[in-house]
Scaffold this motif. Structure first.
Motif, PDB file in Angstrom:
ATOM      1  N   UNK A 170      -2.708 -10.979   3.922  1.00 27.91           N
ATOM      2  CA  UNK A 170      -3.427 -10.058   4.926  1.00 27.91           C
ATOM      3  C   UNK A 170      -3.412  -8.615   4.786  1.00 27.91           C
ATOM      4  N   UNK A 171      -2.261  -8.315   4.422  1.00 25.12           N
ATOM      5  CA  UNK A 171      -1.897  -6.978   4.464  1.00 25.12           C
ATOM      6  C   UNK A 171      -0.885  -6.545   3.493  1.00 25.12           C
ATOM      7  N   UNK A 196      -1.084   3.636   0.430  1.00 25.11           N
ATOM      8  CA  UNK A 196      -2.108   3.343   1.066  1.00 25.11           C
ATOM      9  C   UNK A 196      -1.837   1.649   1.592  1.00 25.11           C
ATOM     10  N   UNK A 197      -1.985   1.697   3.027  1.00 31.44           N
ATOM     11  CA  UNK A 197      -1.860   0.147   3.658  1.00 31.44           C
ATOM     12  C   UNK A 197      -3.411  -0.523   3.411  1.00 31.44           C
ATOM     13  N   UNK A 198      -3.305  -1.609   3.017  1.00 29.99           N
ATOM     14  CA  UNK A 198      -4.669  -2.298   2.790  1.00 29.99           C
ATOM     15  C   UNK A 198      -4.671  -3.557   3.703  1.00 29.99           C
ATOM     16  N   UNK A 214      -5.286  -5.848  -7.474  1.00 32.85           N
ATOM     17  CA  UNK A 214      -4.107  -7.046  -7.415  1.00 32.85           C
ATOM     18  C   UNK A 214      -4.224  -7.449  -5.874  1.00 32.85           C
ATOM     19  N   UNK A 215      -3.871  -6.607  -5.089  1.00 34.43           N
ATOM     20  CA  UNK A 215      -3.579  -6.861  -3.785  1.00 34.43           C
ATOM     21  C   UNK A 215      -4.841  -7.431  -3.086  1.00 34.43           C
ATOM     22  N   UNK A 216      -5.897  -6.777  -3.432  1.00 33.00           N
ATOM     23  CA  UNK A 216      -7.389  -7.354  -2.979  1.00 33.00           C
ATOM     24  C   UNK A 216      -7.745  -8.630  -3.509  1.00 33.00           C
ATOM     25  N   UNK A 248       3.907  -6.551   6.724  1.00 36.78           N
ATOM     26  CA  UNK A 248       3.436  -6.266   5.459  1.00 36.78           C
ATOM     27  C   UNK A 248       3.487  -7.600   4.693  1.00 36.78           C
ATOM     28  N   UNK A 249       2.627  -8.087   3.882  1.00 38.42           N
ATOM     29  CA  UNK A 249       2.932  -9.309   3.025  1.00 38.42           C
ATOM     30  C   UNK A 249       3.377  -8.832   1.670  1.00 38.42           C
TER      31      UNK A 249
END
Ligand code: UT7
Length: 317
Positions: free
Chosen positions: A131-132, A163-165, A120-122, A72-73
């Motif tokens: 990436x994750x 949620x993991x994205x 924000x993550x996207x 996870x980043x």
């Protein structure tokens, strides 16, 4: 680039407080609460905290995604109700789950918080930075409630959703829309426990229910049209509309406005009440675990609340 949800998880405290229990605390009734809101019960934390609930939901989402925490980043926790300010909840989660390579921070956009955190993550994925990501909404709203105010204490509950994205190489266009109207912020407000004497707001959640109701039924259909326009989709093409779980009447009114069958608007507010930024990820996890989200399904996800803030996005499952 497409930021896809590849795992979900949730956690709700054991104590399910139903409307009958509440009607022994304030002058209200099961009939009033159900007819005005659709809510039958809500989970209330006893020992759980924003961090402990976030950790439980996160572990489930990681298991569901089938990834290692070290992959996870970025960890983002959306919350308005954390028991502590420092360190932030996201850093505590990062340590507890062993996401040793992740950056972590909290975000507060109230009931729109999960949507803002996802975006924000996207955006970081789109910029090629990560990436994750692990995006969590965790709320212990019972910390902020005035248990003598029947106008608010009947509405809110506690819980967390995660949620993991994961960044996918794809040409799917995913429009994100976020709005705010700070001039109307007093309609849903609460000071923090610190320096409260300098805040214009009270120590518990205050809400002008009618103003928030009107705001939601006006802005959310407009928001959905904005998302549809940007995604090049028609309203009929959308399989499910996953909306912030605040009030069944608000969701029914939005469905009517869009001329879509109410069955396209899944709800779990009946058992959970309004859990602010946790409401959408908890709903996503409920549907995921029930196998109701099929690959390729087209979803519109939208939230609204204090700030005022509202926002949403188009997603493909
Ligand atoms: O995530 C944040 C988003 N928040 C929301 O989406 C909340 C949006 N607003 C709402 O859901 C609704 O406005 C409420 C459910 C909060 C309130 O429903 P309402 O139909 O707007 O009721 P009201 O506040 O206009 O109150 C109507 C009456 C009042 O009595 P009078 O003045 O007509 O005699 C209230 O005192 O209902 C009374 N009332 C209650 N009665 C029994 C207010 N709360 C209660 C209660 N039980 N819990």
């Amino acid at each position: 680039m497409y930021a896809k949800i590849t795992g979900t998880g949730s956690y709700l405290p054991d104590h399910l407080m139903d409307n009958f229990e509440l009607s022994e605390m304030v002058d209200t009734s099961d009939e009033w609460i159900q007819s005005r809101t659709g809510i039958k019960a809500r989970h209330i934390a006893e020992q759980d905290t924003v961090v402990s609930m976030a950790v439980s939901a996160a572990k489930e989402a990681i298991r569901n995604a089938g990834i290692e925490p070290a992959g996870i980043d970025l960890v983002i926790v959306s919350s308005v109700s954390a028991e502590q300010i420092l360190p932030c909840a996201a850093c505590e989660v990062q340590a507890a789950i062993g996401a040793d390579n992740a950056a972590a921070f909290d975000l507060n956009a109230a009931c729109t918080g999960f949507i803002s955190a996802y975006q924000v993550a996207a955006a970081q994925m789109k910029a090629g930075l990560i990436r994750t990501a692990l995006v969590i909404g965790s709320e212990c709203l019972s910390n902020l409630i005035d248990w003598t105010d029947r106008g608010t204490c009947i509405l809110f509950g506690d819980g967390a959703g995660a949620a993991v994205i994961t960044c996918q190489d794809s040409n799917i266009e995913v429009p994100f829309v976020l709005h705010s109207d700070g001039a109307k912020g007093a309609a849903l407000s609460c000071s923090s426990g610190f320096g409260a004497e300098k805040s214009p707001y009270g120590n518990h959640i205050f809400m002008d229910g009618r103003a928030i109701y009107k705001f939601a039924v006006k802005q959310i259909p407009q928001l959905i049209h904005e998302i549809l326009e940007q995604s090049g989709r028609s309203v009929e093409e959308i399989d499910l509309f996953l909306l912030h779980q605040a009030n069944e009447r608000i969701i029914t009114s939005i469905a009517k406005h869009l001329q879509q069958d109410i069955s396209k608007f899944p709800m779990n507010l009946q058992e959970n009440g309004n859990i602010s930024s946790a409401s959408i990820p908890v709903l996503l996890d409920d549907l995921n675990r029930q196998g109701k989200l099929k690959p390729g399904m087209k979803l519109i996800v939208a939230g609204f609340g204090a700030g005022l803030t509202w926002g949403g996005m188009y997603l493909e499952w």
